[in-house]
Design an enzyme around this catalytic site. Structure first.
Site, PDB file in Angstrom:
ATOM      1  N   LYS A   1       0.834  -1.210   0.000  1.00  0.00           N
ATOM      2  CA  LYS A   1       0.000   0.000   0.000  1.00  0.00           C
ATOM      3  C   LYS A   1       0.864   1.252   0.000  1.00  0.00           C
ATOM      4  O   LYS A   1       1.937   1.272   0.612  1.00  0.00           O
ATOM      5  CB  LYS A   1      -0.897   0.034   1.234  1.00  0.00           C
ATOM      6  CG  LYS A   1      -1.973  -1.048   1.243  1.00  0.00           C
ATOM      7  CD  LYS A   1      -2.874  -0.876   2.451  1.00  0.00           C
ATOM      8  CE  LYS A   1      -4.109  -1.715   2.328  1.00  0.00           C
ATOM      9  NZ  LYS A   1      -5.038  -1.508   3.464  1.00  0.00           N
TER      10      LYS A   1
ATOM     11  N   GLY B   1      -7.179   3.028  -2.920  1.00  0.00           N
ATOM     12  CA  GLY B   1      -6.721   1.935  -3.783  1.00  0.00           C
ATOM     13  C   GLY B   1      -5.582   2.286  -4.703  1.00  0.00           C
ATOM     14  O   GLY B   1      -4.964   1.412  -5.295  1.00  0.00           O
TER      15      GLY B   1
ATOM     16  N   ILE C   1      -6.321  -9.308   3.580  1.00  0.00           N
ATOM     17  CA  ILE C   1      -7.593  -9.791   4.147  1.00  0.00           C
ATOM     18  C   ILE C   1      -8.479 -10.131   2.948  1.00  0.00           C
ATOM     19  O   ILE C   1      -8.785  -9.251   2.130  1.00  0.00           O
ATOM     20  CB  ILE C   1      -8.290  -8.694   4.993  1.00  0.00           C
ATOM     21  CG1 ILE C   1      -7.341  -8.075   6.012  1.00  0.00           C
ATOM     22  CG2 ILE C   1      -9.555  -9.233   5.633  1.00  0.00           C
ATOM     23  CD1 ILE C   1      -6.944  -8.994   7.148  1.00  0.00           C
TER      24      ILE C   1
ATOM     25  N   LYS D   1     -17.620   4.349  -3.966  1.00  0.00           N
ATOM     26  CA  LYS D   1     -18.791   3.796  -3.285  1.00  0.00           C
ATOM     27  C   LYS D   1     -20.030   4.008  -4.141  1.00  0.00           C
ATOM     28  O   LYS D   1     -20.193   5.057  -4.740  1.00  0.00           O
ATOM     29  CB  LYS D   1     -18.955   4.458  -1.910  1.00  0.00           C
ATOM     30  CG  LYS D   1     -17.804   4.129  -0.952  1.00  0.00           C
ATOM     31  CD  LYS D   1     -17.831   4.986   0.303  1.00  0.00           C
ATOM     32  CE  LYS D   1     -16.635   4.657   1.200  1.00  0.00           C
ATOM     33  NZ  LYS D   1     -16.515   5.601   2.350  1.00  0.00           N
TER      34      LYS D   1
ATOM     35  N   ASN E   1     -10.679   9.144   8.144  1.00  0.00           N
ATOM     36  CA  ASN E   1     -11.002  10.312   7.319  1.00  0.00           C
ATOM     37  C   ASN E   1     -11.361  11.481   8.225  1.00  0.00           C
ATOM     38  O   ASN E   1     -12.170  11.332   9.133  1.00  0.00           O
ATOM     39  CB  ASN E   1     -12.169  10.003   6.378  1.00  0.00           C
ATOM     40  CG  ASN E   1     -11.843   8.817   5.477  1.00  0.00           C
ATOM     41  OD1 ASN E   1     -10.704   8.682   5.027  1.00  0.00           O
ATOM     42  ND2 ASN E   1     -12.806   7.962   5.235  1.00  0.00           N
TER      43      ASN E   1
ATOM     44  N   ARG F   1     -12.908  14.297   7.575  1.00  0.00           N
ATOM     45  CA  ARG F   1     -13.880  15.175   6.900  1.00  0.00           C
ATOM     46  C   ARG F   1     -15.277  14.599   7.076  1.00  0.00           C
ATOM     47  O   ARG F   1     -15.414  13.428   7.501  1.00  0.00           O
ATOM     48  CB  ARG F   1     -13.553  15.226   5.404  1.00  0.00           C
ATOM     49  CG  ARG F   1     -13.746  13.881   4.745  1.00  0.00           C
ATOM     50  CD  ARG F   1     -13.502  13.842   3.249  1.00  0.00           C
ATOM     51  NE  ARG F   1     -13.941  12.562   2.712  1.00  0.00           N
ATOM     52  CZ  ARG F   1     -13.183  11.473   2.672  1.00  0.00           C
ATOM     53  NH1 ARG F   1     -11.951  11.492   3.130  1.00  0.00           N
ATOM     54  NH2 ARG F   1     -13.656  10.325   2.188  1.00  0.00           N
TER      55      ARG F   1
ATOM     56  N   VAL G   1     -19.547  11.648   2.163  1.00  0.00           N
ATOM     57  CA  VAL G   1     -20.723  11.684   1.269  1.00  0.00           C
ATOM     58  C   VAL G   1     -21.899  10.989   1.940  1.00  0.00           C
ATOM     59  O   VAL G   1     -23.020  11.490   1.956  1.00  0.00           O
ATOM     60  CB  VAL G   1     -20.397  10.985  -0.071  1.00  0.00           C
ATOM     61  CG1 VAL G   1     -21.654  10.800  -0.907  1.00  0.00           C
ATOM     62  CG2 VAL G   1     -19.334  11.755  -0.841  1.00  0.00           C
TER      63      VAL G   1
HETATM   64  C1  MV4 Z   1      -7.017  -3.956   2.010  1.00  0.00           C
HETATM   65  C2  MV4 Z   1      -7.735  -5.038   1.430  1.00  0.00           C
HETATM   66  C3  MV4 Z   1      -7.405  -6.338   1.833  1.00  0.00           C
HETATM   67  N1  MV4 Z   1      -6.401  -6.550   2.720  1.00  0.00           N
HETATM   68  N2  MV4 Z   1      -6.025  -4.208   2.893  1.00  0.00           N
HETATM   69  C4  MV4 Z   1      -8.962  -0.507  -0.740  1.00  0.00           C
HETATM   70  C5  MV4 Z   1      -8.613   0.946  -0.740  1.00  0.00           C
HETATM   71  C6  MV4 Z   1      -8.176   1.250   0.624  1.00  0.00           C
HETATM   72  N3  MV4 Z   1      -9.282   1.841   1.364  1.00  0.00           N
HETATM   73  C7  MV4 Z   1      -7.788  -0.059   1.254  1.00  0.00           C
HETATM   74  N4  MV4 Z   1      -8.420  -1.088   0.450  1.00  0.00           N
HETATM   75  C8  MV4 Z   1      -8.230  -2.397   0.757  1.00  0.00           C
HETATM   76  N5  MV4 Z   1      -7.284  -2.676   1.671  1.00  0.00           N
HETATM   77  C9  MV4 Z   1      -5.738  -5.490   3.236  1.00  0.00           C
HETATM   78  N6  MV4 Z   1      -4.736  -5.740   4.123  1.00  0.00           N
HETATM   79  C10 MV4 Z   1      -8.753  -4.754   0.510  1.00  0.00           C
HETATM   80  C11 MV4 Z   1      -8.987  -3.442   0.167  1.00  0.00           C
HETATM   81  C12 MV4 Z   1     -10.034  -3.198  -0.819  1.00  0.00           C
HETATM   82  C13 MV4 Z   1     -11.186  -2.530  -0.458  1.00  0.00           C
HETATM   83  C14 MV4 Z   1     -11.357  -2.064   0.842  1.00  0.00           C
HETATM   84  C15 MV4 Z   1     -12.537  -1.398   1.137  1.00  0.00           C
HETATM   85  C16 MV4 Z   1     -13.525  -1.213   0.189  1.00  0.00           C
HETATM   86  C17 MV4 Z   1     -13.351  -1.674  -1.086  1.00  0.00           C
HETATM   87  C18 MV4 Z   1     -12.182  -2.331  -1.439  1.00  0.00           C
HETATM   88  C19 MV4 Z   1     -11.996  -2.796  -2.746  1.00  0.00           C
HETATM   89  C20 MV4 Z   1     -10.831  -3.439  -3.068  1.00  0.00           C
HETATM   90  C21 MV4 Z   1      -9.843  -3.645  -2.105  1.00  0.00           C
END
Ligand code: MV4
Length: 450
Positions: free
Chosen positions: A158, A165, A203, A237, A290, A292, A295
């Site tokens: 990340k 993302g 995850i 979203k 966040n 803020r 939405v």
């Molecule tokens: C993750 C994950 C799985 N495992 N971290 C997506 C953007 C950012 N908010 C973090 N995200 C994710 N982090 C770990 N360790 C899967 C996602 C993810 C996701 C998270 C929330 C809502 C939609 C998503 C869509 C794809 C991946």
């Protein structure tokens, strides 16, 4: 209390803030770009200042023009809404230097939570559950490789300056690690001017459940229950609901308390959202915070009968929060209506709205700035309305959403109304059985012939 608030935003959220200000007897200043001359927030505000041409970089992101608008109208506070400058530390700082209250987080708080690896390390210290992974930024590829073996594949790389993302890569085995490491850093550098990376255990098919919190200047915080935002397409979203169909009483209490602990540990002031990943065994992990208003805040307002924008303004004015925690006693769903064509890969569809019939009736709320004759400019986000239904039970809220979507007529542009209408009939959605992977294999059913 503030006498005049400048709303540094546009569209439905600008209207949302202006409405609460009017109810509180606070004067309002709208700022608008040339493309938004005919927009509703300009008409609803007491005063309006044109801050530049259509491009956001020349208007809604132009700090000097917004500060000038506040100076000439003598505004004593600025509400940034969401997006644009709402999480811009420099803007928060400049407001403070000009003795204009920024209705949002301090520059220091924005920076602390904006750097994802730092935010995570802080939450770890606070004792908030975090996904196992690196202790902060990864120095180089050798460390990355070593870490991945310690954490165990699959892992998630990340971007620390990231979110939403960008600069994120799931890696299932060692042979794919180097390519992922390089491409993620490149993408992060391009998007954020920073290629710091961190790593987490992946995850699989998590849910995205976030907790609304409010903190005040005494360092006290409370939580206002959860929102399930798992239904996303390319990290946008599409629909949100509260309570989460995956929630249990214990999980809500544990997540709520973790979010409060997080907010009080950093002495968070104002409205904020603590985002968690929740796995299939109901283990939850801190993802991001966040600083803020979001939405999707209306569904929380609907189920606990609370005005979150009013709370933001009161906290910014130094009024202490009540401190009580909330549990939803209704069910609320929000559908984001975008000017996009769901039958053509959700591509944007700007243009003039020739016909508009708004849904209404018991338990239906429509937060929108558009009207018949309005021209949707191509320069900004494609969201044109948020349709929210609230009822005693989830099934009734879904039923109400179907009825409201069937009433909702927008002609002249394509919208995502047909997508949401099909979603409300999807068996997995209706069963509340969905994760962030739900949209991966979504297929629109062809429209019936008229
Ligand atoms: C993750 C994950 C799985 N495992 N971290 C997506 C953007 C950012 N908010 C973090 N995200 C994710 N982090 C770990 N360790 C899967 C996602 C993810 C996701 C998270 C929330 C809502 C939609 C998503 C869509 C794809 C991946």
């Amino acid at each position: 209390m503030f006498k005049k608030i400048l709303v540094a935003n546009r569209g439905e959220i600008a209207l949302r803030v202006i409405r609460t200000c009017k109810e509180m007897g606070i004067k309002t200043v709208a700022v608008y770009s040339k493309a938004d001359e005919e927009s509703l927030h300009v008409r609803f505000a007491d005063e309006a200042v044109c801050i530049g041409p259509a491009p956001s970089s020349e208007s809604y992101l132009k700090i000097s023009n917004i500060i000038s608008a506040a100076e000439i109208t003598n505004a004593d506070a600025i509400h940034p809404g969401y997006g644009f400058l709402s999480e811009n530390a420099k803007f928060s700082k400049i407001c403070e230097e000009h003795d204009i209250k920024f209705i949002g987080a301090s520059a220091e708080m924005i920076e602390k939570m904006g750097d994802k690896a730092t935010a995570k390390a802080t939450m770890n210290e606070a004792g908030v559950p975090c996904v196992p992974g690196s202790e902060g930024i990864i120095e180089d590829f050798e460390e990355c490789k070593k870490l991945a073996l310690e954490v165990g594949y699959p892992v998630m790389l990340k971007a620390s300056a990231g979110g939403g993302g960008k600069g994120m890569r799931a890696v299932w085995n060692e042979e794919d690690l180097e390519e992922a490491w390089n491409s993620a850093r490149q993408e992060s550098k391009a998007a954020f001017g920073n290629d710091d990376m961190y790593m987490e255990k992946l995850i699989e098919e998590p849910r995205h459940i976030e907790i609304q919190i409010v903190g005040d200047s005494s360092g006290k915080a409370c939580h206002l229950s959860e929102r399930d935002c798992s239904i996303q397409r390319r990290h946008q979203k599409l629909t949100e609901e509260t309570p989460s169909p995956f929630m249990t009483k214990k999980l809500r209490n544990d997540m709520g308390m973790a979010a409060v602990k997080a907010a009080e540990y950093i002495k968070y002031e104002g409205a904020g959202t603590v985002e968690f990943l929740v796995d299939k065994n109901r283990n939850f992990y801190f993802m991001e915070m966040n600083t803020r208003i979001q939405v999707e805040h209306p569904i929380t307002e609907q189920v606990i009968d609370f005005d979150l924008i009013r709370e933001q303004i009161l906290v910014a004015a130094g009024v202490p929060i009540s401190g009580k925690h909330y549990t939803p006693n209704l069910h609320s769903i929000e559908c984001r209506i975008n000017a996009e064509d769901p039958y053509n890969n959700f591509r944007p569809s700007p243009g003039r709205i020739t016909t508009l019939h708004a849904p209404g009736g018991h338990g239906v709320r429509l937060d929108t700035h558009v009207y018949a004759g309005y021209v949707i400019p191509p320069n900004y986000d494609s969201m044109i309305a948020k349709l929210i239904t609230t009822a005693q039970t989830r099934d009734e809220a879904i039923n109400k959403m179907k009825r409201a979507l069937d009433e909702f007529v927008i002609e002249g542009v394509k919208t995502t109304i047909p997508f949401h209408r099909q979603l409300m009939d999807h068996p997995d959605y209706v069963a509340g059985n969905y994760t962030t992977a739900f949209m991966d294999d979504w297929e629109m059913m062809e429209p019936e012939e008229d």
